[in-house]
Design an enzyme around this catalytic site. Structure first.
Site, PDB file in Angstrom:
ATOM      1  CG  PHE A 128     -12.080   5.893  -4.270  1.00 58.07           C
ATOM      2  CD1 PHE A 128     -12.623   7.110  -3.869  1.00 58.07           C
ATOM      3  CD2 PHE A 128     -10.787   5.589  -3.882  1.00 58.07           C
ATOM      4  CE1 PHE A 128     -11.889   7.999  -3.090  1.00 58.07           C
ATOM      5  CE2 PHE A 128     -10.042   6.473  -3.099  1.00 58.07           C
ATOM      6  CZ  PHE A 128     -10.604   7.681  -2.698  1.00 58.07           C
ATOM      7  CG  ASP A 215      -7.340   2.259  -9.187  1.00 55.17           C
ATOM      8  OD1 ASP A 215      -6.598   1.605  -8.432  1.00 55.17           O
ATOM      9  OD2 ASP A 215      -7.873   3.332  -8.847  1.00 55.17           O
ATOM     10  CE  LYS A 244      -6.538   1.730  -0.264  1.00 56.36           C
ATOM     11  NZ  LYS A 244      -7.248   2.328  -1.384  1.00 56.36           N
TER      12      LYS A 244
HETATM   13  C1  LIG Z   1      -7.244   3.665  -1.979  1.00 55.16           C
HETATM   14  C2  LIG Z   1      -7.479   3.740  -3.436  1.00 55.16           C
HETATM   15  C3  LIG Z   1      -6.977   4.801  -4.200  1.00 55.16           C
HETATM   16  C4  LIG Z   1      -6.269   5.990  -3.586  1.00 55.16           C
HETATM   17  O1  LIG Z   1      -5.078   5.652  -2.975  1.00 55.16           O
HETATM   18  P1  LIG Z   1      -4.365   6.727  -1.995  1.00 55.16           P
HETATM   19  O2  LIG Z   1      -3.078   6.044  -1.616  1.00 55.16           O
HETATM   20  O3  LIG Z   1      -5.286   6.951  -0.850  1.00 55.16           O
HETATM   21  O4  LIG Z   1      -4.144   7.963  -2.773  1.00 55.16           O
HETATM   22  C5  LIG Z   1      -7.184   4.775  -5.573  1.00 55.16           C
HETATM   23  N1  LIG Z   1      -7.845   3.763  -6.153  1.00 55.16           N
HETATM   24  C6  LIG Z   1      -8.343   2.726  -5.462  1.00 55.16           C
HETATM   25  C7  LIG Z   1      -9.036   1.623  -6.174  1.00 55.16           C
HETATM   26  C8  LIG Z   1      -8.187   2.684  -4.072  1.00 55.16           C
HETATM   27  O5  LIG Z   1      -8.709   1.670  -3.380  1.00 55.16           O
END
Ligand SMILES: *Cc1c(COP(=O)(O)O)cnc(C)c1O
Length: 392
Positions: A128, A215, A244
């Site tokens: 994700f 990420d 986050k």
């Molecule tokens: C939450 C998340 C995102 C997206 O972040 P947003 O602030 O909602 O755009 C991308 N990568 C990972 C691994 C995430 O947990």
């Protein structure tokens, strides 16, 4: 009354009015233990005084100027983030998806510099990376992509935790310029790869001159028991994205780069109006300071182990509990059957949890969770799991 908010979320019928540490209270005065931290955002818990002080103080002088000028708090935050991570420089965004957009643009720039006009990035199944067009295209979940074709091209998908599949993809796709991966897949079901997975990806990236892009939007800021999850492996990626928990709820994202990746963006190539403004940077600076002062990252490691072990003990012998796994305070309890109903059942008991990938209970409690709260979490949730899996 009909809501005038676009129904992009299936929301539970509860409205919170205030919080303190790991507790939240709703508008009926009922108390909840937050074992999700707003999806790995409020790592310091709710209403943390250091964050409150930082943003109230900053808002008295300046909230925003522009990235057309020097921003002192942004410079300080970049200094702190690079010192803590070993990376070289930072681009500030407002969200995780935007941090990943910056990473994807860096990978494409890198390709173009090498004379590759159609650069491709290796991404993982069940990953994700966000909801913008490029990041949903990078995401390995058909549900996130459904209805939004045409997707952004230039992504090659391989299974997670499978080095041979990456080697094959590199051999087959000569335009490959980067690998983008989460150190632990969050939305995909708290999937923890082999201990040396990132080391092997680092070696492959070195061998084939690819950018290693991590990420760390969910795994970062102490969540897994290190400031960043790659620090468990003693490696350095070329690009690393954060968001986050960086602002403990104040929206800020960051794309960190090192080596050649840190030299790619020049003036005018990327930007953000709000990115890294004084208000959000003051919050993030307070977060970093508090993590250190209160030794919270070491606690994430200890508490994560404690919680996972307690669930193992309570749930042992339950054949429908397939796996209990954790990296620090990123905890997954995988069941053999779909268990989304547990979210509502837990909420009724005053406990906030999440279920992801249909069968995985995901716990992301704040790093400040206390022993008594851990006991409440384990007791309440293990009872619910037993009831759910062994109906009378
Ligand atoms: C939450 C998340 C995102 C997206 O972040 P947003 O602030 O909602 O755009 C991308 N990568 C990972 C691994 C995430 O947990």
């Amino acid at each position: 009354m009909t809501s005038h908010i676009m129904p992009t979320y299936g929301r539970l019928p509860v409205t919170f009015t205030h919080g303190k540490g790991a507790w939240l209270w709703d508008d009926q005065g009922k108390r909840y233990l937050d074992a999700l931290s707003g999806i790995a955002v409020c790592n310091l818990g709710h209403a943390h005084p250091a964050v409150h002080k930082a943003i109230s103080k900053q808002s008295k002088t300046l909230i925003h100027t522009s990235n057309l000028y020097q921003v002192a708090a942004q410079e300080q935050l970049a200094d702190a983030l690079t010192a803590k991570s070993g990376m070289e420089n930072v681009f500030f965004s407002n969200s995780g998806a935007e941090a990943n957009e910056a990473a994807i643009k860096l990978a494409r720039c890198y390709g173009h510099q090498k004379g590759i006009t159609k650069p491709e990035i290796i991404v993982m199944e069940k990953s994700f990376h966000g909801r913008t067009l490029a990041t949903l295209s990078a995401t390995g979940n058909p549900k996130v992509q459904k209805g939004f074709a045409p997707l952004v091209t230039g992504f090659i998908r391989v299974p997670f935790n499978d080095i041979a599949a990456i080697e094959e993809a590199i051999a087959k796709h000569k335009n490959c310029v980067a690998i983008l991966v989460e150190p632990v897949q969050g939305e995909g079901g708290v999937n923890i790869p082999a201990d040396d997975y990132l080391n092997k990806i680092r070696a492959l990236c070195d061998e084939h001159s690819l950018l290693m892009m991590l990420d760390e939007i969910q795994t970062g800021i102490g969540r897994t028991g290190k400031f960043l999850a790659f620090q468990h492996n003693g490696i350095l990626p070329d690009v690393c994205t954060l968001a986050k928990a960086l602002g403990n709820g104040v929206p800020i994202g960051a794309c960190l780069a090192s080596g050649q990746a840190a030299t790619l963006f020049t003036a005018g190539m990327h930007g953000s109006t709000f990115g890294g403004n004084p208000l959000v940077c003051s919050a993030a600076l307070a977060v970093l300071k508090t993590l250190e002062q209160d030794d919270l990252i070491a606690q994430a490691e200890k508490k994560g182990q404690k919680i996972a072990n307690a669930f193992r003990e309570k749930l042992q012998g339950n054949a429908q509990v397939i796996d209990i796994r954790n990296k620090g305070l990123m905890i997954g309890i995988e069941l053999s059957e779909p268990c989304a109903a547990l979210v509502t059942a837990a909420q009724q008991q005053g406990l906030l949890i999440n279920v992801t990938n249909e069968k995985v209970i995901r716990l992301l409690p704040p790093l400040v969770i206390k022993n008594k709260q851990i006991e409440f979490l384990v007791k309440t949730l293990s009872t619910l799991i037993q009831e759910h899996t062994q109906p009378m």
